[in-house]
Design a protein around this motif. Structure first.
Motif, short mmCIF file in Angstrom:
data_model
loop_
_atom_site.label_atom_id
_atom_site.label_comp_id
_atom_site.label_asym_id
_atom_site.label_seq_id
_atom_site.Cartn_x
_atom_site.Cartn_y
_atom_site.Cartn_z
N LEU A 52 -22.73 -1.99 -9.51
CA LEU A 52 -22.98 -1.18 -10.83
C LEU A 52 -23.23 -2.34 -11.70
O LEU A 52 -22.68 -3.09 -12.20
N PHE A 53 -24.66 -2.14 -12.51
CA PHE A 53 -24.74 -3.08 -13.53
C PHE A 53 -24.55 -2.33 -14.83
O PHE A 53 -25.34 -1.30 -15.12
N LEU A 54 -23.33 -2.38 -15.71
CA LEU A 54 -22.98 -1.55 -16.69
C LEU A 54 -22.94 -2.06 -18.01
O LEU A 54 -22.39 -3.25 -18.11
N ASP A 55 -23.66 -1.39 -18.88
CA ASP A 55 -23.56 -1.61 -20.32
C ASP A 55 -22.07 -1.39 -20.90
O ASP A 55 -21.53 -0.66 -20.16
N ILE A 56 -21.69 -1.92 -22.04
CA ILE A 56 -20.41 -1.37 -22.57
C ILE A 56 -20.74 -0.39 -23.76
O ILE A 56 -20.23 0.66 -23.78
N ALA A 81 -24.57 -7.12 -24.68
CA ALA A 81 -25.02 -7.98 -25.83
C ALA A 81 -23.63 -8.67 -26.53
O ALA A 81 -23.75 -9.52 -27.57
N ARG A 82 -22.34 -8.03 -26.63
CA ARG A 82 -21.38 -8.58 -27.16
C ARG A 82 -20.55 -9.39 -26.28
O ARG A 82 -20.13 -9.09 -24.90
N GLN A 83 -19.81 -10.63 -26.72
CA GLN A 83 -19.00 -11.38 -25.85
C GLN A 83 -17.46 -11.07 -26.08
O GLN A 83 -16.84 -11.44 -25.20
N ASP A 84 -17.19 -10.15 -27.04
CA ASP A 84 -15.84 -10.02 -27.51
C ASP A 84 -15.16 -9.04 -26.60
O ASP A 84 -14.07 -8.62 -26.71
N PHE A 85 -15.83 -8.16 -25.59
CA PHE A 85 -15.15 -7.49 -24.60
C PHE A 85 -14.78 -7.89 -23.44
O PHE A 85 -14.29 -7.56 -22.48
N ALA A 86 -15.05 -9.59 -23.24
CA ALA A 86 -14.79 -10.08 -22.10
C ALA A 86 -13.28 -10.02 -21.45
O ALA A 86 -13.25 -9.61 -20.21
N TYR A 97 -19.73 -11.18 -15.95
CA TYR A 97 -20.03 -10.57 -17.29
C TYR A 97 -21.32 -11.40 -17.83
O TYR A 97 -21.25 -12.42 -17.98
N LEU A 98 -22.22 -10.53 -18.08
CA LEU A 98 -23.66 -11.14 -18.44
C LEU A 98 -23.78 -10.67 -20.04
O LEU A 98 -23.71 -9.46 -20.28
N MET A 147 -14.17 -17.79 -26.94
CA MET A 147 -13.56 -17.43 -25.36
C MET A 147 -14.16 -18.16 -24.37
O MET A 147 -15.22 -18.59 -24.31
N VAL A 148 -13.12 -18.54 -23.80
CA VAL A 148 -13.34 -19.81 -22.64
C VAL A 148 -13.06 -19.14 -21.19
O VAL A 148 -11.91 -18.55 -21.04
N ARG A 149 -14.03 -19.37 -20.17
CA ARG A 149 -13.71 -19.02 -18.94
C ARG A 149 -13.15 -20.01 -18.09
O ARG A 149 -13.57 -21.24 -18.07
N ILE A 150 -12.00 -19.70 -17.64
CA ILE A 150 -11.17 -20.74 -16.88
C ILE A 150 -11.30 -20.13 -15.46
O ILE A 150 -10.89 -19.00 -15.07
N ASN A 151 -11.37 -20.92 -14.30
CA ASN A 151 -11.13 -20.74 -13.04
C ASN A 151 -9.75 -21.17 -12.60
O ASN A 151 -9.76 -22.60 -12.70
#
Length: 240
Positions: A52-56, A81-86, A97-98, A147-151
């Motif tokens: 599912l490709f889902l907009d917020i 278009a928003r980063q702050d929901f990640a 999260y694109l 907001m930083v992605r950490i693996n």
């Protein structure tokens, strides 16, 4: 072949995703919907998809609200278009999260993550094994204003610093406003993370040696093993 659905109230974005799906041989589009209510109706009617490709941000029912009410959601790739929901999105176990606008290469990377998870699930079903960490080992954390992605596969250890924690990787340290207890709960599905001290969580994948109740990690890092944690830690090593 993975079946796909799009839920996005922006027609241009839907058309872009439809085009990207058409360019991807392993994907088949079965629904393209313009709002969250239509998406909820679609799934409650018993329809199922693989991705599912889902907009917020959508009227009446947002993408995150839709995810919270679905009982058995598919693999979800957020497109927003928003980063702050990640952070909220990854807490709901989305696959990727694109952030719009995104190129076809980034879209393809997200699809590959879905394919990797599907392959992992198929292998686990065919050959029962001991529980493993979830395929999605990423988390967005707030570091200062970013907001930083950490693996978590890359994390060597986590150290408590009062109301903060220090997340240490081979290349960088991240000071994050949270408690060690909260992060320990978040890492519970990952059996390679063990509490070895009241102030330390340790990733056992990076242990090179243990001497004098001190774990020597890759890159010259050292983590003490607290007395009250030693029995559980050494018993756990027998299963590694």
């Amino acid at each position: 072949m993975l079946t796909c659905a799009i839920i996005d109230d922006d027609e241009i974005n839907r058309l872009t995703l439809e085009h990207y799906i058409e360019l991807t041989p392993d994907l088949k589009l079965v629904a393209s919907l313009s709002d969250g209510i239509a998406g909820l109706t679609y799934f409650r009617e018993g329809n199922k998809v693989d991705v599912l490709f889902l907009d917020i941000e959508m009227p009446h029912l947002s993408g995150l609200e839709l995810l919270r009410v679905l009982t058995d959601p598919p693999e979800v790739i957020i497109t927003t278009a928003r980063q702050d929901f990640a952070v909220d999105a990854f807490e709901l176990r989305v696959t990727d999260y694109l952030v719009k606008p995104f190129e076809f290469a980034r879209f393809t990377q997200a699809v590959q993550r879905v394919q990797a998870r599907a392959s992992h699930s198929a292998s686990a079903s065919a050959t029962p094994a001991a529980p493993e960490a979830p395929a999605n080992a990423d988390l967005f954390v707030k570091v200062n204003s970013r907001m930083v992605r950490i693996n978590f596969d890359d994390v060597l250890y986590v150290e408590a610093l009062s109301d903060y924690v220090n997340i240490v990787t081979p290349k960088q340290k991240y000071i994050v406003y949270t408690t060690l207890k909260a992060l320990e709960t978040r890492l519970a599905p990952f059996p390679n993370f063990i509490r070895v001290h009241r102030s330390y969580l340790l990733n056992t994948q990076h242990i090179e040696s243990i001497e004098d109740n001190t774990a020597n990690l890759r890159g010259g890092h050292f983590v003490p093993i607290g007395k009250s944690y030693q029995d559980g830690f050494y018993k756990g090593l027998q299963r590694i």
